[in-house]
Design an enzyme around this catalytic site. Sequence first.
Site, PDB file in Angstrom:
ATOM      1  N   GLU A 240       0.809  -1.228   0.000  1.00 59.46           N
ATOM      2  CA  GLU A 240       0.000   0.000   0.000  1.00 59.46           C
ATOM      3  C   GLU A 240       0.835   1.267   0.000  1.00 59.46           C
ATOM      4  OE1 GLU A 240      -3.236  -0.235   2.711  1.00 59.46           O
ATOM      5  OE2 GLU A 240      -3.456   1.939   2.870  1.00 59.46           O
ATOM      6  N   GLU A 266      -6.112   6.455  -0.819  1.00 53.97           N
ATOM      7  CA  GLU A 266      -6.607   7.243   0.323  1.00 53.97           C
ATOM      8  C   GLU A 266      -6.162   8.704   0.232  1.00 53.97           C
ATOM      9  OE1 GLU A 266      -4.070   4.845   3.211  1.00 53.97           O
ATOM     10  OE2 GLU A 266      -4.211   6.747   4.279  1.00 53.97           O
ATOM     11  N   HIS A 316     -10.220   3.110   2.498  1.00 51.52           N
ATOM     12  CA  HIS A 316      -9.351   3.430   3.632  1.00 51.52           C
ATOM     13  C   HIS A 316     -10.206   3.720   4.847  1.00 51.52           C
ATOM     14  CE1 HIS A 316      -7.719   6.689   6.232  1.00 51.52           C
ATOM     15  NE2 HIS A 316      -6.737   5.814   6.313  1.00 51.52           N
ATOM     16  N   GLU A 336     -11.623  -2.049   5.878  1.00 50.77           N
ATOM     17  CA  GLU A 336     -10.547  -1.898   6.865  1.00 50.77           C
ATOM     18  C   GLU A 336     -11.216  -1.759   8.228  1.00 50.77           C
ATOM     19  OE1 GLU A 336      -7.787   1.294   6.039  1.00 50.77           O
ATOM     20  OE2 GLU A 336      -6.435   0.634   7.621  1.00 50.77           O
TER      21      GLU A 336
HETATM   22  O1  LIG Z   1      -4.290   2.656   5.394  1.00 48.32           O
HETATM   23  C1  LIG Z   1      -4.343   3.195   6.512  1.00 48.32           C
HETATM   24  O2  LIG Z   1      -4.934   2.716   7.500  1.00 48.32           O
HETATM   25  C2  LIG Z   1      -3.671   4.531   6.669  1.00 48.32           C
HETATM   26  O3  LIG Z   1      -2.673   4.699   5.773  1.00 48.32           O
HETATM   27  C3  LIG Z   1      -3.345   4.793   8.083  1.00 48.32           C
HETATM   28  O4  LIG Z   1      -4.470   5.519   8.470  1.00 48.32           O
HETATM   29  C4  LIG Z   1      -2.117   5.614   8.419  1.00 48.32           C
HETATM   30  O5  LIG Z   1      -2.330   6.120   9.683  1.00 48.32           O
HETATM   31  C5  LIG Z   1      -0.859   4.832   8.413  1.00 48.32           C
HETATM   32  O6  LIG Z   1      -0.950   3.877   9.434  1.00 48.32           O
HETATM   33 MG   LIG Z   2      -2.946   3.429   4.038  1.00 49.20          MG
END
Ligand SMILES: O=C(O)[C@H](O)[C@H](O)[C@@H](O)CO
Ligand SMILES: [Mg+2]
Length: 390
Positions: A240, A266, A316, A336
């Site tokens: 990612e 995101e 995201h 997620e």
């Molecule tokens: O994909 C994710 O969850 C984000 O990139 C996160 O919010 C970011 O805080 C990195 O951990």
């Molecule tokens: Mg991310």
Amino acid sequence: MKIRSVRARVYEWKGKTVPPQGNFCSNAMDLVYSNTETMSTFRFHSWTVVEVETDDGIVGLGNVALAPRIAKAIIDEYLAPLVVGQDPWDSEYLWQRMYRATHAWGRKGVTMAAISGVDLAIWDILGKSVHKPVFKLLGGRTKEKIPCYYSKLYRTDLKAMQAEAQKFLDQGFHAFKMRFGYGPAHLQDGVKKNLQAVEALREVIGYDNDLMLECYMGWNLEYAKRMLPKLEKFEPRWLEEPVIADDIGGYAELNDMGIVPISGGEHEFSLYGFKQLLDRKAVSVVQYDTNRVGGITAAHKINALCEAYSVPVVPHAGQMHNYHLTMSTLASPMAEYFPIFDVEVGNELFWYIFDGEPIAENGFLQLRDDVPGLGLTLKTEYLDQFQITG
Ligand SMILES: O=C(O)[C@H](O)[C@H](O)[C@@H](O)CO
Ligand SMILES: [Mg+2]
């Protein structure tokens, strides 16, 4: 029905936070020499809550996590006057008014996040006014329940990360996302530590569970090209945001290598932004966030685009505004899920502001048919730990 008012309030967390832990997450600032902690500009310790009220007393709730105070200013100054007095059912018309009126300086970033916050509230109103959950307005229930992946595992002490993974493996999660802590600036030692972290996680979850790897824009094309062959044996479901969002050519080159599916989105905005990613075959998994990309109006269109391109959507953030989009399309296989923890990066903050978020059970989330709108209310329990302005 007409929109009577729009109110944007910034909730600034003043409660307990987990202090920054070294190298817990690579990020775009890692590539810029700095004597401050690099993840500091990627903390979400304040949030803008948007309340849109209609003339018959329905209040729609929206939210904005990116640059909350700026988003509030944009809503107050530019967006509210464009929607007050209008029919919320004209959601496409209202979205185009907001998008086109700010086009000279908006289009991406905080303006689109602000538009998203108002749009979420409008869709919350629509659902509440017909006593239906928003996903029922978008195509309905395409899943009995939503599979979700556990998302945290900030790369700190490997034993602690393994213990965290074991705890949530025992709670029934079948998919896990960890963060790399190192990138190009950390040289060969960083490569070794990155690979050790992935190996440590695979030791716990085995190969019958999905593993996702997060770079959070902290690498560059050259480093990612070196890392991908080393990561292949760990069979990640995706890698990612290996490069910054503007490096679409870099994304496309990495995705074209076909070694590990590249995911991102995101930090991309609007239907057009995702058309570009898809046309360039830049990602194998699309990850917009509905409170950034242009709200439900934009995300619903992007879902259709991804269906046509056969590119899965895994939005995201584990937050309700995304769950309605995942529930209402076959193009989105899972969500997620940010578990409830003390506030650290700030992904956790949603739990302290809103009630109504589903708790994952055995790696699945459920949305109810009998809860209208987005299904969120404002929590009162932690109000004394927020400074609220607006
Ligand atoms: O994909 C994710 O969850 C984000 O990139 C996160 O919010 C970011 O805080 C990195 O951990
Ligand atoms: Mg991310």
